[in-house]
Design a protein around this motif. Structure first.
Motif, PDB file in Angstrom:
ATOM      1  N   THR A  25      53.087   1.811 -15.639  1.00 41.70           N
ATOM      2  CA  THR A  25      52.671   3.178 -15.345  1.00 41.70           C
ATOM      3  C   THR A  25      52.448   3.328 -13.853  1.00 41.70           C
ATOM      4  N   LEU A  26      52.982   4.394 -13.292  1.00 44.33           N
ATOM      5  CA  LEU A  26      52.820   4.711 -11.872  1.00 44.33           C
ATOM      6  C   LEU A  26      51.963   5.959 -11.757  1.00 44.33           C
ATOM      7  N   ILE A  27      50.856   5.861 -11.029  1.00 41.32           N
ATOM      8  CA  ILE A  27      49.947   6.993 -10.865  1.00 41.32           C
ATOM      9  C   ILE A  27      49.823   7.310  -9.385  1.00 41.32           C
ATOM     10  N   GLY A  28      49.993   8.580  -9.041  1.00 39.95           N
ATOM     11  CA  GLY A  28      49.916   9.012  -7.650  1.00 39.95           C
ATOM     12  C   GLY A  28      48.924  10.147  -7.486  1.00 39.95           C
ATOM     13  N   GLY A  29      48.479  10.335  -6.261  1.00 41.25           N
ATOM     14  CA  GLY A  29      47.522  11.391  -5.968  1.00 41.25           C
ATOM     15  C   GLY A  29      47.128  11.355  -4.507  1.00 41.25           C
ATOM     16  N   ASP A  30      46.542  12.426  -4.024  1.00 43.00           N
ATOM     17  CA  ASP A  30      46.107  12.512  -2.635  1.00 43.00           C
ATOM     18  C   ASP A  30      45.023  11.478  -2.345  1.00 43.00           C
ATOM     19  N   PRO A  31      44.884  11.040  -1.097  1.00 43.81           N
ATOM     20  CA  PRO A  31      43.799  10.108  -0.755  1.00 43.81           C
ATOM     21  C   PRO A  31      42.433  10.707  -1.049  1.00 43.81           C
ATOM     22  N   GLY A  32      41.569   9.921  -1.666  1.00 42.90           N
ATOM     23  CA  GLY A  32      40.222  10.374  -1.976  1.00 42.90           C
ATOM     24  C   GLY A  32      40.106  11.244  -3.200  1.00 42.90           C
ATOM     25  N   ILE A  33      41.181  11.402  -3.969  1.00 43.24           N
ATOM     26  CA  ILE A  33      41.137  12.288  -5.135  1.00 43.24           C
ATOM     27  C   ILE A  33      40.409  11.630  -6.299  1.00 43.24           C
ATOM     28  N   GLY A  34      40.352  10.274  -6.330  1.00 43.94           N
ATOM     29  CA  GLY A  34      39.639   9.574  -7.400  1.00 43.94           C
ATOM     30  C   GLY A  34      40.485   8.616  -8.201  1.00 43.94           C
ATOM     31  N   LYS A  35      41.644   8.193  -7.669  1.00 41.27           N
ATOM     32  CA  LYS A  35      42.511   7.274  -8.422  1.00 41.27           C
ATOM     33  C   LYS A  35      41.823   5.927  -8.655  1.00 41.27           C
ATOM     34  N   SER A  36      41.248   5.365  -7.604  1.00 43.06           N
ATOM     35  CA  SER A  36      40.582   4.065  -7.745  1.00 43.06           C
ATOM     36  C   SER A  36      39.361   4.167  -8.642  1.00 43.06           C
ATOM     37  N   THR A  37      38.652   5.281  -8.573  1.00 42.51           N
ATOM     38  CA  THR A  37      37.489   5.467  -9.456  1.00 42.51           C
ATOM     39  C   THR A  37      37.923   5.517 -10.914  1.00 42.51           C
ATOM     40  N   LEU A  38      38.992   6.254 -11.193  1.00 39.08           N
ATOM     41  CA  LEU A  38      39.484   6.344 -12.567  1.00 39.08           C
ATOM     42  C   LEU A  38      39.929   4.978 -13.085  1.00 39.08           C
TER      43      LEU A  38
END
Length: 462
Positions: A100-113
């Motif tokens: 699975t590849l997940i993308g998003g803007d910096p600081g949006i919360g990817k690492s938190t999720l």
């Protein structure tokens, strides 16, 4: 032993950042995908070759094994993460062997999720490995303390070498979940180029896909995004993985939307809604209440659209503002919808419904940061625009959906009953739908329309 090299010097190769096609020289347009200004220069170092590396006709050739489609396979059960919104977007949980590849803007919360996801699985006695190429282990621990997840037995590491990562994973049982944050920081020593380049990304993802399939390990990759909001790197990377997710939202607001744009194991365009709090991401049980906003009093230019996102019906408030143009050329501004689609609706309203928008600035907004792509929103947008132009409020207890054609006709849309059930659950008692969409439905008064011609009279009598 002396090594012989292919070529006398390093060569410049140009790769397309969209499709990965190789070019010997730079040119404005890619020959593979016809994209403009997408070629990226890479310098390839000479590759050493000795006698042991050469392939000859005497080398054994592996036999091709063929199967029939009616054979029996061992079906591995999905792994339920515990975050119901994430499980929904994935199609019912993690599939063993999927990438699975997940993308998003910096600081949006990817690492938190992903930290919360890893903690949920680790507490269920699953082996979960979190490898970061951007953060030190101490930084990941600080995030875990903030999220109150320090008791979760997650395996943490800070590494960028793919060979080191794959060698270390061979110790012990294969992990249930492997998280790599981010894919642009990993590099393979088999490719003589810098991390994040087209050739490195393609090689790294190819090795990770092979590892996931052979060991039945679910792999989640984090990808950077460009200023256009697309995952950075060649588009071929998205074709290689099984699932592509986008984490969307405005960092100034607390709501986040996780959207699936590709999924081999579930529905596409499914969304999950989260709220960013101090203790991490919290799931939003009723997204419709979020996207409806404050509807205590009717205001001109607002309508409610009954949307379908994946398998989920969601009610969304659409806001329109029509004001006199301050300059010579009227402005057209859209947030959350296709600007070309709004231009088409404005043209239909002027040609078929005798509404003049030529001397006005038109603004359209979808509440809550939601992005709508289905044409079923045409009728709700047309009603909101007409209401704003005439300065007449629409009934607050009514929902709208229907596709508007260039001839001014209103066409039926899919899953009308699911949209009506969601509206009834939230207290709406009236719906304006295309003629022929619903035969019978109890609980909501149904009003049918077949043409856009009488929209002004409908708004005045609403």
């Amino acid at each position: 032993m002396l090594l012989k090299f292919m070529g006398k010097a390093a060569q410049k190769i140009y790769y397309c950042s969209e499709c990965g096609t190789m070019h010997r020289k730079w040119q404005g347009q890619c020959d593979g995908c016809q994209a403009w200004n997408s070629l990226v220069e890479e310098v390839t170092a000479p590759v050493p070759i000795n006698s042991a590396m050469r392939k000859t006709s005497r080398d054994p050739v592996p036999e091709l094994v063929l199967f029939r489609p009616d054979g029996e396979d061992i079906q591995l059960p999905r792994t339920i993460i515990g975050l119901s919104e994430l499980d929904r977007v994935l199609g019912g949980g993690l599939v063993p062997g999927s990438v699975t590849l997940i993308g998003g803007d910096p600081g949006i919360g990817k690492s938190t999720l992903l930290t919360q996801c890893a903690a949920f699985l680790a507490r269920q006695d699953h082996r979960v490995t979190y490898i970061s190429g951007e953060e030190a282990v101490s930084q990941i621990r600080m995030r875990a303390r903030r999220l109150k997840l320090v008791d979760a037995p997650i395996e943490l590491a800070s590494e960028t070498s793919l060979r080191t990562v794959l060698t270390g994973l061979k110790k012990g049982r294969p992990p249930t979940l492997l998280i790599l944050d981010s894919i642009q920081t990993l590099w393979s020593d088999a490719i003589e180029s810098a991390p994040g380049t087209v050739s490195q990304l393609r090689a790294v993802v190819q090795d990770l896909v092979a590892y996931a399939k052979s060991q039945n390990v679910a792999v989640i990759l984090v990808g950077h995004v460009t200023k256009e909001g697309q995952i950075a790197g060649p588009r071929v990377v998205e074709h290689m993985v099984d699932t592509v997710l986008y984490f969307e939202g405005d960092r100034s607001h607390q709501y986040r939307i996780l959207r699936a744009v590709k999924n081999r194991f579930g529905p596409v365009d499914e969304i999950g809604v989260f709220e960013m709090l101090e203790e991490g991401l919290s799931e939003v049980a009723n997204p419709s209440a979020l996207f409806l906003g404050d509807r205590s009093g009717g205001q001109p230019g607002t309508s409610v659209f009954a949307a379908i996102e994946g398998t989920r019906p969601i009610l969304v408030e659409i806001q329109a503002l029509v004001v006199s143009a301050a300059y010579g050329t009227p402005r057209r501004s859209v947030v959350g919808w296709d600007s070309g689609r709004m231009s088409m609706i404005l043209a239909v309203l002027e040609a078929r419904a005798d509404m003049n928008f030529s001397g006005f600035d038109v603004f359209l907004n979808v509440v809550g940061g939601m992005k709508i792509s289905e044409p079923a929103a045409d009728l709700a947008v047309a009603c909101a625009l007409g209401s704003a132009l005439m300065n007449i409020s629409l009934p607050a207890n009514t929902v709208y959906f229907g596709e508007v054609s260039l001839s001014g006709g209103i066409r039926p849309v899919r899953r009308a009953e699911a949209r009506l059930k969601e509206a009834e659950k939230l207290g709406f008692d009236r719906a304006i739908v295309p003629d022929g969409s619903v035969k019978k439905y109890k609980g909501i008064r149904i009003g049918t329309v077949s043409k856009i011609h009488g929209l002004s009279g409908f708004i005045q009598n609403a």
